[in-house]
Write a protein that holds these residues in place. Sequence first.
Motif, PDB file in Angstrom:
ATOM      1  N   HIS A  21      24.142  -9.630  17.726  1.00  0.00           N
ATOM      2  CA  HIS A  21      25.311  -9.184  16.984  1.00  0.00           C
ATOM      3  C   HIS A  21      26.023 -10.336  16.281  1.00  0.00           C
ATOM      4  CE1 HIS A  21      25.651  -5.285  19.557  1.00  0.00           C
ATOM      5  NE2 HIS A  21      24.754  -5.186  18.615  1.00  0.00           N
ATOM      6  N   LYS A  22      25.878 -11.536  16.807  1.00  0.00           N
ATOM      7  CA  LYS A  22      26.510 -12.697  16.184  1.00  0.00           C
ATOM      8  C   LYS A  22      25.562 -13.297  15.148  1.00  0.00           C
ATOM      9  CE  LYS A  22      28.622 -13.849  20.569  1.00  0.00           C
ATOM     10  NZ  LYS A  22      28.404 -14.681  21.742  1.00  0.00           N
ATOM     11  N   PRO A  23      26.090 -13.719  14.001  1.00  0.00           N
ATOM     12  CA  PRO A  23      25.227 -14.344  12.998  1.00  0.00           C
ATOM     13  C   PRO A  23      24.698 -15.694  13.488  1.00  0.00           C
ATOM     14  CG  PRO A  23      27.523 -14.421  12.308  1.00  0.00           C
ATOM     15  CD  PRO A  23      27.477 -13.633  13.584  1.00  0.00           C
ATOM     16  N   ILE A  24      23.559 -16.065  12.975  1.00  0.00           N
ATOM     17  CA  ILE A  24      22.948 -17.358  13.294  1.00  0.00           C
ATOM     18  C   ILE A  24      23.118 -18.243  12.065  1.00  0.00           C
ATOM     19  CG2 ILE A  24      20.765 -18.529  13.810  1.00  0.00           C
ATOM     20  CD1 ILE A  24      19.855 -15.896  15.139  1.00  0.00           C
ATOM     21  N   THR A  25      23.553 -19.472  12.291  1.00  0.00           N
ATOM     22  CA  THR A  25      23.759 -20.388  11.176  1.00  0.00           C
ATOM     23  C   THR A  25      22.669 -21.447  11.195  1.00  0.00           C
ATOM     24  OG1 THR A  25      26.142 -20.031  11.336  1.00  0.00           O
ATOM     25  CG2 THR A  25      25.412 -21.939  10.065  1.00  0.00           C
ATOM     26  N   VAL A  26      22.011 -21.600  10.061  1.00  0.00           N
ATOM     27  CA  VAL A  26      20.999 -22.639   9.879  1.00  0.00           C
ATOM     28  C   VAL A  26      21.453 -23.453   8.677  1.00  0.00           C
ATOM     29  CG1 VAL A  26      18.580 -23.141   9.399  1.00  0.00           C
ATOM     30  CG2 VAL A  26      19.173 -21.151  10.810  1.00  0.00           C
ATOM     31  N   GLY A  27      21.784 -24.698   8.936  1.00  0.00           N
ATOM     32  CA  GLY A  27      22.375 -25.504   7.869  1.00  0.00           C
ATOM     33  C   GLY A  27      23.717 -24.888   7.521  1.00  0.00           C
ATOM     34  N   GLU A  28      23.901 -24.546   6.264  1.00  0.00           N
ATOM     35  CA  GLU A  28      25.133 -23.893   5.848  1.00  0.00           C
ATOM     36  C   GLU A  28      24.935 -22.405   5.588  1.00  0.00           C
ATOM     37  OE1 GLU A  28      27.159 -25.961   2.722  1.00  0.00           O
ATOM     38  OE2 GLU A  28      26.753 -27.913   3.620  1.00  0.00           O
ATOM     39  N   GLN A  29      23.720 -21.924   5.844  1.00  0.00           N
ATOM     40  CA  GLN A  29      23.394 -20.515   5.592  1.00  0.00           C
ATOM     41  C   GLN A  29      23.561 -19.684   6.859  1.00  0.00           C
ATOM     42  OE1 GLN A  29      22.385 -19.053   2.555  1.00  0.00           O
ATOM     43  NE2 GLN A  29      22.667 -17.176   3.719  1.00  0.00           N
ATOM     44  N   GLU A  30      24.239 -18.555   6.713  1.00  0.00           N
ATOM     45  CA  GLU A  30      24.441 -17.648   7.838  1.00  0.00           C
ATOM     46  C   GLU A  30      23.442 -16.490   7.726  1.00  0.00           C
ATOM     47  OE1 GLU A  30      28.187 -15.241   8.435  1.00  0.00           O
ATOM     48  OE2 GLU A  30      28.725 -17.085   9.504  1.00  0.00           O
ATOM     49  N   PHE A  31      22.794 -16.179   8.839  1.00  0.00           N
ATOM     50  CA  PHE A  31      21.828 -15.087   8.868  1.00  0.00           C
ATOM     51  C   PHE A  31      22.284 -14.028   9.862  1.00  0.00           C
ATOM     52  CE2 PHE A  31      19.421 -18.796   7.547  1.00  0.00           C
ATOM     53  CZ  PHE A  31      18.661 -18.305   6.495  1.00  0.00           C
ATOM     54  N   HIS A  32      22.184 -12.777   9.442  1.00  0.00           N
ATOM     55  CA  HIS A  32      22.505 -11.655  10.304  1.00  0.00           C
ATOM     56  C   HIS A  32      21.189 -10.981  10.680  1.00  0.00           C
ATOM     57  CE1 HIS A  32      26.848 -11.821   9.658  1.00  0.00           C
ATOM     58  NE2 HIS A  32      26.517 -12.308   8.477  1.00  0.00           N
ATOM     59  N   ILE A  33      20.880 -11.005  11.942  1.00  0.00           N
ATOM     60  CA  ILE A  33      19.611 -10.480  12.446  1.00  0.00           C
ATOM     61  C   ILE A  33      19.903  -9.312  13.376  1.00  0.00           C
ATOM     62  CG2 ILE A  33      17.549 -11.033  13.789  1.00  0.00           C
ATOM     63  CD1 ILE A  33      17.977 -13.979  12.940  1.00  0.00           C
ATOM     64  N   THR A  34      19.058  -8.316  13.318  1.00  0.00           N
ATOM     65  CA  THR A  34      19.198  -7.196  14.249  1.00  0.00           C
ATOM     66  C   THR A  34      17.910  -7.078  15.057  1.00  0.00           C
ATOM     67  OG1 THR A  34      18.334  -5.594  12.659  1.00  0.00           O
ATOM     68  CG2 THR A  34      20.725  -5.901  12.714  1.00  0.00           C
ATOM     69  N   ALA A  35      18.019  -6.451  16.191  1.00  0.00           N
ATOM     70  CA  ALA A  35      16.854  -6.232  17.044  1.00  0.00           C
ATOM     71  C   ALA A  35      16.847  -4.771  17.477  1.00  0.00           C
ATOM     72  CB  ALA A  35      16.908  -7.134  18.274  1.00  0.00           C
ATOM     73  N   SER A  36      15.680  -4.175  17.398  1.00  0.00           N
ATOM     74  CA  SER A  36      15.490  -2.829  17.923  1.00  0.00           C
ATOM     75  C   SER A  36      14.416  -2.927  18.990  1.00  0.00           C
ATOM     76  CB  SER A  36      15.028  -1.879  16.821  1.00  0.00           C
ATOM     77  OG  SER A  36      16.016  -1.761  15.836  1.00  0.00           O
ATOM     78  N   SER A  37      14.588  -2.181  20.052  1.00  0.00           N
ATOM     79  CA  SER A  37      13.586  -2.263  21.108  1.00  0.00           C
ATOM     80  C   SER A  37      13.213  -0.886  21.619  1.00  0.00           C
ATOM     81  CB  SER A  37      14.066  -3.156  22.257  1.00  0.00           C
ATOM     82  OG  SER A  37      15.303  -2.722  22.742  1.00  0.00           O
ATOM     83  N   GLY A  38      11.975  -0.800  22.042  1.00  0.00           N
ATOM     84  CA  GLY A  38      11.465   0.420  22.640  1.00  0.00           C
ATOM     85  C   GLY A  38      11.091   0.130  24.076  1.00  0.00           C
TER      86      GLY A  38
END
Length: 190
Positions: A21-38
């Motif tokens: 739920h929290k964004p990941i920052t790489v350098g100065e770029q912020e990434f929003h990642i989601t995960a779905s699981s079965g």
Amino acid sequence: PQMTSREDLEELAWQITGLFHKPITVGEQEFHITASSGLAVFPEDGETANALIKNADLAMYAAKKSGKGCYAFCSEPMKEEVMDQMTLTNSLHKALERNELFLQYQPQVSVKTEKTIGFEALLRWNHPELGLISPGVFIPIAERTGLIDSIGEWVLLTACAQNKTWQDKGFKPVQMAVNLSLEQFRSGNV
């Protein structure tokens, strides 16, 4: 092995999903990642690693359909739906050669003259065991599997032949409407 209940698994899935739920920052770029699981549970969803992975995969696709960042447990209805889709897909491959597909012709009537000015050819499938299958069910399967091209060609040829038969019997020529799938345009076989 330390998971003793479905609730334990649900809690773990929720915790793992929450990590994203929290964004990941790489350098100065912020990434929003989601995960779905079965989730698949031994032994209800399989007694081998392959069976469990396959059923967890089914559940993961169900979770993705529910929205990003979700999880889902495998269920009997999911397994049944997959089996039904496989059965229909396999049957649809043989439907043309077995003459199970047919057309119904819906008249198109002029509002002004109240006369028939044409027909729309409507594709139908009469499955030998399941009876009439809705186009809303089998057309997406045909599109997904690439069968829509050969079925579409059959529809076009059959509708034109019917129109010619009517003309040979003395009826005046009329327009014949045939529905085409977007997939037919994408494949370039139209």
